[in-house]
Design a protein around this motif. Structure first.
Motif, PDB file in Angstrom:
ATOM      1  N   ASN A   1      -5.492   6.924   1.389  1.00 47.53           N
ATOM      2  CA  ASN A   1      -5.604   8.371   1.573  1.00 47.53           C
ATOM      3  C   ASN A   1      -5.562   8.714   3.068  1.00 47.53           C
ATOM      4  O   ASN A   1      -6.527   9.200   3.644  1.00 47.53           O
ATOM      5  CB  ASN A   1      -6.886   8.890   0.927  1.00 47.53           C
ATOM      6  CG  ASN A   1      -6.921  10.410   0.868  1.00 47.53           C
ATOM      7  OD1 ASN A   1      -5.907  11.074   1.089  1.00 47.53           O
ATOM      8  ND2 ASN A   1      -8.085  10.966   0.583  1.00 47.53           N
ATOM      9  N   HIS A   2      -4.410   8.431   3.670  1.00 44.01           N
ATOM     10  CA  HIS A   2      -4.212   8.672   5.094  1.00 44.01           C
ATOM     11  C   HIS A   2      -2.726   8.605   5.380  1.00 44.01           C
ATOM     12  O   HIS A   2      -1.927   8.378   4.450  1.00 44.01           O
ATOM     13  CB  HIS A   2      -4.963   7.625   5.918  1.00 44.01           C
ATOM     14  CG  HIS A   2      -5.534   8.156   7.207  1.00 44.01           C
ATOM     15  ND1 HIS A   2      -4.749   8.760   8.150  1.00 44.01           N
ATOM     16  CD2 HIS A   2      -6.797   8.151   7.718  1.00 44.01           C
ATOM     17  CE1 HIS A   2      -5.504   9.132   9.180  1.00 44.01           C
ATOM     18  NE2 HIS A   2      -6.751   8.774   8.945  1.00 44.01           N
ATOM     19  N   PHE A   3      -2.338   8.772   6.652  1.00 41.66           N
ATOM     20  CA  PHE A   3      -0.927   8.651   6.997  1.00 41.66           C
ATOM     21  C   PHE A   3      -0.639   7.393   7.803  1.00 41.66           C
ATOM     22  O   PHE A   3       0.488   7.190   8.256  1.00 41.66           O
ATOM     23  CB  PHE A   3      -0.434   9.905   7.752  1.00 41.66           C
ATOM     24  CG  PHE A   3      -1.249  10.255   8.970  1.00 41.66           C
ATOM     25  CD1 PHE A   3      -0.983   9.658  10.191  1.00 41.66           C
ATOM     26  CD2 PHE A   3      -2.271  11.179   8.899  1.00 41.66           C
ATOM     27  CE1 PHE A   3      -1.722   9.969  11.316  1.00 41.66           C
ATOM     28  CE2 PHE A   3      -3.017  11.516  10.018  1.00 41.66           C
ATOM     29  CZ  PHE A   3      -2.740  10.909  11.235  1.00 41.66           C
ATOM     30  N   PHE A   4      -1.651   6.543   8.009  1.00 51.02           N
ATOM     31  CA  PHE A   4      -1.443   5.230   8.610  1.00 51.02           C
ATOM     32  C   PHE A   4      -2.596   4.323   8.211  1.00 51.02           C
ATOM     33  O   PHE A   4      -3.566   4.764   7.583  1.00 51.02           O
ATOM     34  CB  PHE A   4      -1.291   5.319  10.133  1.00 51.02           C
ATOM     35  CG  PHE A   4      -2.588   5.530  10.891  1.00 51.02           C
ATOM     36  CD1 PHE A   4      -3.185   4.480  11.575  1.00 51.02           C
ATOM     37  CD2 PHE A   4      -3.203   6.774  10.937  1.00 51.02           C
ATOM     38  CE1 PHE A   4      -4.358   4.671  12.290  1.00 51.02           C
ATOM     39  CE2 PHE A   4      -4.367   6.972  11.650  1.00 51.02           C
ATOM     40  CZ  PHE A   4      -4.951   5.919  12.323  1.00 51.02           C
TER      41      PHE A   4
ATOM     42  N   LEU B   1       8.222  13.882   5.011  1.00 52.45           N
ATOM     43  CA  LEU B   1       9.533  14.262   4.491  1.00 52.45           C
ATOM     44  C   LEU B   1       9.694  13.907   3.014  1.00 52.45           C
ATOM     45  O   LEU B   1      10.255  14.695   2.236  1.00 52.45           O
ATOM     46  CB  LEU B   1      10.627  13.582   5.314  1.00 52.45           C
ATOM     47  CG  LEU B   1      12.072  14.016   5.053  1.00 52.45           C
ATOM     48  CD1 LEU B   1      12.251  15.493   5.374  1.00 52.45           C
ATOM     49  CD2 LEU B   1      13.040  13.171   5.863  1.00 52.45           C
ATOM     50  N   PHE B   2       9.198  12.735   2.619  1.00 46.36           N
ATOM     51  CA  PHE B   2       9.389  12.264   1.242  1.00 46.36           C
ATOM     52  C   PHE B   2       8.134  12.408   0.377  1.00 46.36           C
ATOM     53  O   PHE B   2       8.108  11.937  -0.759  1.00 46.36           O
ATOM     54  CB  PHE B   2       9.846  10.801   1.251  1.00 46.36           C
ATOM     55  CG  PHE B   2      11.187  10.597   1.897  1.00 46.36           C
ATOM     56  CD1 PHE B   2      12.352  10.944   1.241  1.00 46.36           C
ATOM     57  CD2 PHE B   2      11.278  10.082   3.177  1.00 46.36           C
ATOM     58  CE1 PHE B   2      13.590  10.767   1.843  1.00 46.36           C
ATOM     59  CE2 PHE B   2      12.511   9.896   3.793  1.00 46.36           C
ATOM     60  CZ  PHE B   2      13.667  10.242   3.128  1.00 46.36           C
ATOM     61  N   GLY B   3       7.098  13.025   0.929  1.00 46.84           N
ATOM     62  CA  GLY B   3       5.882  13.232   0.140  1.00 46.84           C
ATOM     63  C   GLY B   3       5.054  11.981  -0.070  1.00 46.84           C
ATOM     64  O   GLY B   3       4.221  11.910  -0.967  1.00 46.84           O
ATOM     65  N   GLY B   4       5.268  10.968   0.732  1.00 45.03           N
ATOM     66  CA  GLY B   4       4.528   9.717   0.619  1.00 45.03           C
ATOM     67  C   GLY B   4       5.329   8.586   1.216  1.00 45.03           C
ATOM     68  O   GLY B   4       6.466   8.776   1.671  1.00 45.03           O
TER      69      GLY B   4
ATOM     70  N   PHE C   1       0.844  -1.193   0.000  1.00 42.40           N
ATOM     71  CA  PHE C   1       0.000   0.000   0.000  1.00 42.40           C
ATOM     72  C   PHE C   1       0.884   1.250   0.000  1.00 42.40           C
ATOM     73  O   PHE C   1       1.976   1.265   0.567  1.00 42.40           O
ATOM     74  CB  PHE C   1      -0.901   0.027   1.236  1.00 42.40           C
ATOM     75  CG  PHE C   1      -1.929  -1.068   1.260  1.00 42.40           C
ATOM     76  CD1 PHE C   1      -2.976  -1.080   0.354  1.00 42.40           C
ATOM     77  CD2 PHE C   1      -1.848  -2.099   2.200  1.00 42.40           C
ATOM     78  CE1 PHE C   1      -3.925  -2.084   0.378  1.00 42.40           C
ATOM     79  CE2 PHE C   1      -2.795  -3.104   2.230  1.00 42.40           C
ATOM     80  CZ  PHE C   1      -3.831  -3.104   1.309  1.00 42.40           C
ATOM     81  N   HIS C   2       0.373   2.298  -0.623  1.00 43.46           N
ATOM     82  CA  HIS C   2       1.087   3.566  -0.696  1.00 43.46           C
ATOM     83  C   HIS C   2       0.279   4.645   0.027  1.00 43.46           C
ATOM     84  O   HIS C   2      -0.910   4.833  -0.254  1.00 43.46           O
ATOM     85  CB  HIS C   2       1.329   3.966  -2.153  1.00 43.46           C
ATOM     86  CG  HIS C   2       2.087   2.946  -2.938  1.00 43.46           C
ATOM     87  ND1 HIS C   2       3.467   2.821  -2.873  1.00 43.46           N
ATOM     88  CD2 HIS C   2       1.655   1.967  -3.785  1.00 43.46           C
ATOM     89  CE1 HIS C   2       3.850   1.827  -3.652  1.00 43.46           C
ATOM     90  NE2 HIS C   2       2.770   1.293  -4.213  1.00 43.46           N
ATOM     91  N   PHE C   3       0.923   5.345   0.952  1.00 44.11           N
ATOM     92  CA  PHE C   3       0.249   6.401   1.709  1.00 44.11           C
ATOM     93  C   PHE C   3       0.287   7.723   0.939  1.00 44.11           C
ATOM     94  O   PHE C   3       1.347   8.124   0.450  1.00 44.11           O
ATOM     95  CB  PHE C   3       0.919   6.597   3.078  1.00 44.11           C
ATOM     96  CG  PHE C   3       0.784   5.431   4.007  1.00 44.11           C
ATOM     97  CD1 PHE C   3      -0.438   5.108   4.563  1.00 44.11           C
ATOM     98  CD2 PHE C   3       1.883   4.656   4.336  1.00 44.11           C
ATOM     99  CE1 PHE C   3      -0.577   4.042   5.436  1.00 44.11           C
ATOM    100  CE2 PHE C   3       1.772   3.581   5.198  1.00 44.11           C
ATOM    101  CZ  PHE C   3       0.530   3.274   5.746  1.00 44.11           C
ATOM    102  N   LEU C   4      -0.854   8.381   0.853  1.00 40.20           N
ATOM    103  CA  LEU C   4      -0.913   9.706   0.251  1.00 40.20           C
ATOM    104  C   LEU C   4      -0.579  10.793   1.274  1.00 40.20           C
ATOM    105  O   LEU C   4      -0.276  11.923   0.902  1.00 40.20           O
ATOM    106  CB  LEU C   4      -2.304   9.964  -0.343  1.00 40.20           C
ATOM    107  CG  LEU C   4      -2.737   9.023  -1.479  1.00 40.20           C
ATOM    108  CD1 LEU C   4      -4.114   9.411  -1.973  1.00 40.20           C
ATOM    109  CD2 LEU C   4      -1.733   9.056  -2.625  1.00 40.20           C
ATOM    110  N   GLY C   5      -0.673  10.453   2.555  1.00 41.10           N
ATOM    111  CA  GLY C   5      -0.327  11.396   3.605  1.00 41.10           C
ATOM    112  C   GLY C   5      -1.247  12.598   3.636  1.00 41.10           C
ATOM    113  O   GLY C   5      -2.476  12.474   3.562  1.00 41.10           O
TER     114      GLY C   5
END
Length: 330
Positions: free
Chosen positions: A189-192, A100-103, A26-30
């Protein structure tokens, strides 16, 4: 040699199986496009995380090594601090990386583990706050019988039960989430790995059933403890009104009101996020609400519950004095 071409049915089955198991990461959009405030946001959350770890570990250290703090109230507070440290460490370091890394990315197994740990620690904290309100109720409303009721055996039983229930009750929701199929997309679409954004990615037909099960399982974990805490504090406030000393009444009322603010913030956000159907959620609002119980509450818990107390200040000053004396003697 004749090569057998796969039948149409074989192709569809292979494609179906491949799609069902295609999402392994999974990839976080942060927080979305935050390039203009990326550095100050990272520095701000890093500072808050260091403050959370330092403040809560300080409480654990003081309670563990100062005899003056060997009381039920501080014992519960030390476990609440441990819970805060573990819960924030489960999420905030990865959140800092995302900022920090945008995702960022996480494996499906890692996502389930993060979800389980977060759910277990949140549930444990909910029960610890309930136990703490019961402890304060006994201390203020029944001061003469307090130590006979809250003896070491009951103290240990309530604490152990809070941790056990926290990790056991979260097993079922975590197993249900781990049984879901994810066919794509893979962007959270979250940070965790929170419940709603993970369910939104599933192609499994049982997401509505899982959501319903989790909403109902949240009632004894979130709603009932919240009602119990409000009830105990109402009893405490009624007892405070009977205190003859105006100064004592104001001091106790100030302490209880600050406790209630933290409790209402914590449980209020949990009720909105986990007891309201996911279709009613807005992703940005969900992220802000998550920050309240992941960042704000652990930051203020040691301040509201401990660092303002005279006993904690005295214990801290005693340790600092001993250290200073030791350095001088050297």
């Amino acid at each position: 040699m004749e090569v057998r071409q796969p039948e149409p049915e074989d192709i569809s089955l292979e494609g179906s199986d491949q799609n069902q198991t295609s999402v392994l990461v999974f990839h976080f959009l942060g927080f979305g496009n935050i390039h203009s405030i990326q550095t100050p946001l990272f520095c701000g959350f890093l500072f808050v995380y260091v403050a959370i770890i330092s403040g809560n570990l300080l409480i654990v250290f003081l309670v563990s090594f100062q005899k003056s703090l060997q009381s039920p109230m501080y014992f519960f507070l030390s476990h609440l601090s441990l819970c805060d440290v573990w819960c924030t460490t489960n999420i905030i370091p990865n959140m800092l990386k995302i900022i920090l890394f945008g995702g960022g990315s996480i494996s499906m197994t890692g996502c389930i583990i993060q979800f389980y740990l977060f759910g277990s620690l949140t549930t444990t904290q909910s029960f610890l706050l309930t136990v703490m309100s019961y402890d304060r109720y006994l201390a203020i409303c029944y001061p003469l019988h307090y130590f006979s009721i809250m003896d070491f055996q009951r103290l240990l039983s309530l604490t152990t039960l809070s941790w056990l229930l926290g990790f056991l009750l979260t097993l079922i929701p975590s197993m249900l989430v781990s049984s879901l199929k994810f066919c794509g997309p893979s962007a959270i679409n979250h940070f965790f790995c929170d419940l709603s954004p993970v369910l939104a990615l599933s192609c499994s037909p049982k997401t509505s059933l899982i959501e319903t099960v989790i909403i109902f399982s949240s009632i004894p974990v979130i709603l009932f403890p919240f009602i119990f805490i409000i009830g105990t504090y109402l009893k405490i406030l009624l007892t405070i009104l009977k205190i003859s000393s105006k100064r004592g009444r104001q001091k106790t009322f100030s302490t209880c009101s600050s406790h209630l603010i933290i409790v209402c913030t914590y449980y209020g956000t949990l009720i909105i996020v986990y007891m309201v159907p996911a279709k009613q959620h807005f992703s940005n609002v969900n992220k802000i609400l998550s920050l309240l119980y992941i960042v704000v509450t652990p930051l203020f818990n040691p301040i509201i519950y401990s660092l303002r107390n005279k006993e904690i200040k005295t214990a801290l000053w005693k340790i600092m004095s001993i250290k200073a004396t030791g350095e001088v003697s050297i």
